[in-house]
Enzyme design. Structure first.
Site, mmCIF file in Angstrom:
data_model
loop_
_atom_site.group_PDB
_atom_site.id
_atom_site.type_symbol
_atom_site.label_atom_id
_atom_site.label_comp_id
_atom_site.label_asym_id
_atom_site.label_seq_id
_atom_site.Cartn_x
_atom_site.Cartn_y
_atom_site.Cartn_z
ATOM 1 N N GLN A 180 0.757 -1.237 -0.037
ATOM 2 C CA GLN A 180 0.187 -0.281 0.021
ATOM 3 C C GLN A 180 0.873 1.469 -0.139
ATOM 4 O O GLN A 180 0.871 1.795 0.828
ATOM 5 C CB GLN A 180 -0.841 0.135 1.247
ATOM 6 C CG GLN A 180 -1.943 -0.981 1.183
ATOM 7 C CD GLN A 180 -2.535 -1.409 2.392
ATOM 8 O OE1 GLN A 180 -2.032 -1.275 3.797
ATOM 9 N NE2 GLN A 180 -3.928 -1.424 2.624
ATOM 10 N N ASP A 182 2.036 4.810 -0.278
ATOM 11 C CA ASP A 182 1.304 6.259 0.176
ATOM 12 C C ASP A 182 1.518 7.139 -1.000
ATOM 13 O O ASP A 182 2.722 7.379 -1.526
ATOM 14 C CB ASP A 182 2.129 6.833 1.424
ATOM 15 C CG ASP A 182 1.646 6.118 2.708
ATOM 16 O OD1 ASP A 182 1.122 5.241 2.719
ATOM 17 O OD2 ASP A 182 1.799 7.063 3.744
ATOM 18 N N ASP A 212 -10.494 7.234 5.384
ATOM 19 C CA ASP A 212 -9.717 6.546 5.912
ATOM 20 C C ASP A 212 -8.521 7.044 6.176
ATOM 21 O O ASP A 212 -7.795 7.893 5.471
ATOM 22 C CB ASP A 212 -9.413 5.360 4.757
ATOM 23 C CG ASP A 212 -8.615 4.124 5.306
ATOM 24 O OD1 ASP A 212 -9.138 3.337 5.942
ATOM 25 O OD2 ASP A 212 -7.541 4.172 4.536
ATOM 26 N N GLU A 253 -11.595 8.950 10.123
ATOM 27 C CA GLU A 253 -11.207 7.985 11.048
ATOM 28 C C GLU A 253 -9.783 8.637 11.438
ATOM 29 O O GLU A 253 -8.797 8.656 10.662
ATOM 30 C CB GLU A 253 -10.749 6.791 10.441
ATOM 31 C CG GLU A 253 -10.133 5.674 11.155
ATOM 32 C CD GLU A 253 -9.221 4.527 10.445
ATOM 33 O OE1 GLU A 253 -9.085 3.608 11.035
ATOM 34 O OE2 GLU A 253 -8.825 4.929 9.474
ATOM 35 N N ASP A 323 -12.247 -3.266 12.222
ATOM 36 C CA ASP A 323 -10.912 -3.302 12.336
ATOM 37 C C ASP A 323 -10.998 -4.298 13.859
ATOM 38 O O ASP A 323 -11.896 -4.344 14.429
ATOM 39 C CB ASP A 323 -10.220 -2.370 12.415
ATOM 40 C CG ASP A 323 -9.937 -1.735 11.206
ATOM 41 O OD1 ASP A 323 -9.606 -2.339 10.128
ATOM 42 O OD2 ASP A 323 -9.793 -0.361 11.062
HETATM 43 C C1 GLC Z 1 -7.954 1.915 8.154
HETATM 44 C C2 GLC Z 1 -9.109 0.890 7.950
HETATM 45 C C3 GLC Z 1 -8.116 -0.413 8.185
HETATM 46 C C4 GLC Z 1 -7.252 -0.600 6.631
HETATM 47 C C5 GLC Z 1 -6.307 0.887 7.092
HETATM 48 C C6 GLC Z 1 -5.354 0.884 5.758
HETATM 49 O O1 GLC Z 1 -7.300 1.879 9.410
HETATM 50 O O2 GLC Z 1 -10.010 0.902 8.842
HETATM 51 O O3 GLC Z 1 -9.173 -1.209 7.855
HETATM 52 O O4 GLC Z 1 -6.589 -1.556 7.063
HETATM 53 O O5 GLC Z 1 -6.970 1.768 7.178
HETATM 54 O O6 GLC Z 1 -6.315 1.387 4.776
#
Ligand code: GLC
Ligand code: CA
Length: 580
Positions: A180, A182, A212, A253, A323
């Site tokens: 992933q 950035d 997110d 979040e 989560d």
């Molecule tokens: C947030 C999401 C989680 C995900 C992470 C990376 O924390 O809630 O499920 O793995 O972001 O995108």
């Protein structure tokens, strides 16, 4: 745009829709499969909308639906302008939106733009050529940064935050898993692209986004350590979103210290000028601690410590999400207490800070305790977010890795695969829970629908009642003193629509509660764990073990009637913002 509520006197007060909503969080891939390929899809979700509207939820928050290798539950996106082919296509999405509109259901999407999948064409191009137009869309270092093995979000599984890429001949930054990378949100081109993504889905009719990883999205990442956060991008996002659709909402979040919350919400002395909603992480931990100790005090303390919100701001409350239960902000001994109560086995634990279980199993499948816990959540100031499957008391599958344990298919019936899919069981995206306690033959929607005392029927009643109590989402909450000892939490919520008293007994004793200075001419019980009798004496309220009572003290504004100024004070008003 807003819900108008006529009070007893005929006066109007306006409550923004999201402060009077119930959010249901689901992953389309694990909800309902319509074509027997073992993966839930948009047509499957469409076929379950009647169920959802009967349940009483008003907003569906879909975890990422975009094309994705699905190595992190879809939080690894390869194309922001489409839906994953296994879910259907954009046509199916618009059909879903049509049918949601017909039922008055809103849809919110996850906006996962802190990072992309490493299979996203932007990253493929960026890594393969230093002159790629996408090179600067990601965050690179030619040397190995000193902090390359620090700041992992998934410690124990994720080993680094900077990884060397052979093709690029450089290290790239990834706050989450190595697959992933950035995005570089300091790059104006990246910001413009993200705004385009928002515009696209707003045009297709969504009512807002869950942002997110919001703190990381605005981080100024540098090799060696981040140099603070640039919140101005949040203002850009909010401005554009509100221009396109005035009532759209952003829910962040952001599990950050209290001092920093205002950077996400905007300041308490003004209208909410950044993101309207934030998950109440601190309150979530307090709820867990209170349930573990069977003591209301941690919730009382957390409520008293909740920072005041800007006008139009709202908390999103939750017990469980997709989560782990994140206990990282508790003191070490408190965390140990919650772990001992709810996640004693090593297999229950993850990332050294959390619990990968559903609430029903954390509470030992104790029906009374589970309802009391959800009653507590529903009566907390804010908008409740409920995780799919919790309304029937689903459990987890600890054989699955990490957080997948709690992401098993929805259990609809006793039929094969719990009615989730007609595929052969070994072809399902994830197995359906099939154990002796939480397996689909014991825990499913169809059986619980027929049973007036089931968890599902309880949820239907509680959510419908909550929606008759707009005070909870938009009012002011005060914790009250009682003479009943620490197991009881008594709180009151006040708004121009009325006033409610809530009592919860977290312990196992029968109690009689006297709430100090409580007055009401005609108190009415609107919801409770049992029938406590017709006579309501506020100086002696019986409360069963794990009992709860919702008592309406007043309808309409308090006397003397507030002037128009005061009434207006409670409104959100049109979106207003200031630039950072
Ligand atoms: C947030 C999401 C989680 C995900 C992470 C990376 O924390 O809630 O499920 O793995 O972001 O995108
Ligand atoms: Ca399917």
């Amino acid at each position: 745009m807003t819900t108008g509520l006529v009070t007893r006197t005929g006066r109007w007060t306006v409550v923004s829709w999201y402060r009077n909503a119930v959010v249901y969080s689901l992953d389309v891939r694990t909800f309902q499969d319509s074509n027997g390929d073992g993966i839930g899809d948009l047509a499957g979700l469409r076929s379950r909308l009647d169920y959802l509207s009967r349940l009483g939820v008003t907003v569906l928050w879909l975890s990422p639906i975009h094309p994705s290798p699905y190595r992190d539950g879809g939080y690894d996106v390869t194309n922001y302008y489409d839906v994953d082919p296994s879910l259907g296509n954009l046509g199916d999405f618009t059909l879903l939106m049509n049918e949601c509109d017909e039922r008055g259901l809103r849809v919110m999407l996850d906006l996962v733009v802190n990072h992309t999948s490493d299979e996203h064409p932007w990253f493929t191009s960026a890594r393969s050529d230093p002159r790629s137009p996408y090179r600067d869309w990601y965050v690179w270092s030619t040397e190995e940064p000193a902090d390359s093995a620090e700041g992992m979000v998934f410690p124990g599984v994720q080993e680094r935050t900077w990884t060397y890429d052979d093709a690029a001949g450089a290290w790239y930054h990834h706050r989450f898993y190595a697959f992933q990378p950035d995005l570089n949100t300091e790059n104006p081109e990246v910001r413009a692209e993200i705004l385009k993504v928002l515009a696209f889905w707003e045009r297709l009719g969504v009512s807002g986004f869950r942002i997110d990883a919001a703190p990381f999205l605005v981080e100024r990442t540098r090799p060696g350590g981040a140099q603070g956060r640039d919140y101005s991008f949040l203002v850009e996002i909010r401005e554009q979103m509100s221009w396109l659709r005035g009532d759209a909402v952003l829910l962040a979040e952001a599990n950050v210290p209290d001092e920093e919350l205002y950077e996400f919400l905007g300041h308490a002395d003004g209208a909410a000028n950044r993101l309207q909603m934030l998950f109440a992480f601190r309150l979530n931990e307090a709820l867990m601690l209170a349930l573990a100790r069977e003591d209301g005090s941690p919730v009382r303390d957390a409520l008293e410590a909740l920072p005041p919100l800007p006008r139009g701001g709202a908390w999103a409350t939750f017990l469980r999400n997709h989560d782990e239960v994140d206990l990282s902000q508790l003191a070490e001994d408190e965390r140990a207490e919650v772990m001992a109560a709810f996640g004693p086995d090593r297999r229950h634990q993850v990332y050294g800070r959390g619990i990968r279980r559903r609430l029903a199993s954390m509470l030992g499948n104790d029906e009374a305790r589970l309802r009391m816990a959800y009653s507590l959540q529903l009566t907390m100031p804010g908008t409740p977010v409920i995780r799919y499957g919790d309304e029937i008391g689903m459990g987890e599958n600890l054989d699955l890795p990490e957080r997948e344990a709690i992401r098993t298919p929805m259990q609809w019936s006793r039929r094969a695969n719990g009615g989730f899919s007609t595929a052969a069981p070994d072809r399902l995206l994830r197995p359906v829970v099939d154990d002796a306690t939480y397996g689909y033959t014991h825990v499913n929607v169809t059986d619980q629908r027929l049973e007036p005392d089931s968890t599902l029927s309880w949820f239907e009643r509680s959510l419908h009642t909550l929606r008759e109590c707009p005070e909870v989402g938009s009012g002011t909450t005060t914790v009250l003193t009682t003479d009943a000892g620490p197991a009881v939490l008594a709180h009151r919520t006040e708004a121009t629509t009325g006033s409610m008293l809530f009592l919860h007994n977290l312990g196992e004793e029968d109690l009689v509660v006297r709430v100090e200075e409580m007055q009401s001419e005609e108190p009415v019980e609107v919801f409770a764990d049992r029938t406590y009798g017709r006579e309501l004496d506020l100086t002696a309220l019986a409360l069963a073990p794990r009992g709860f009572r919702w008592i309406r003290l007043r309808r309409g504004p308090a006397d003397p009637l507030p002037g128009p100024e005061e009434v207006r004070d409670e409104e959100t008003g049109p979106p207003a913002w200031t630039s950072a």
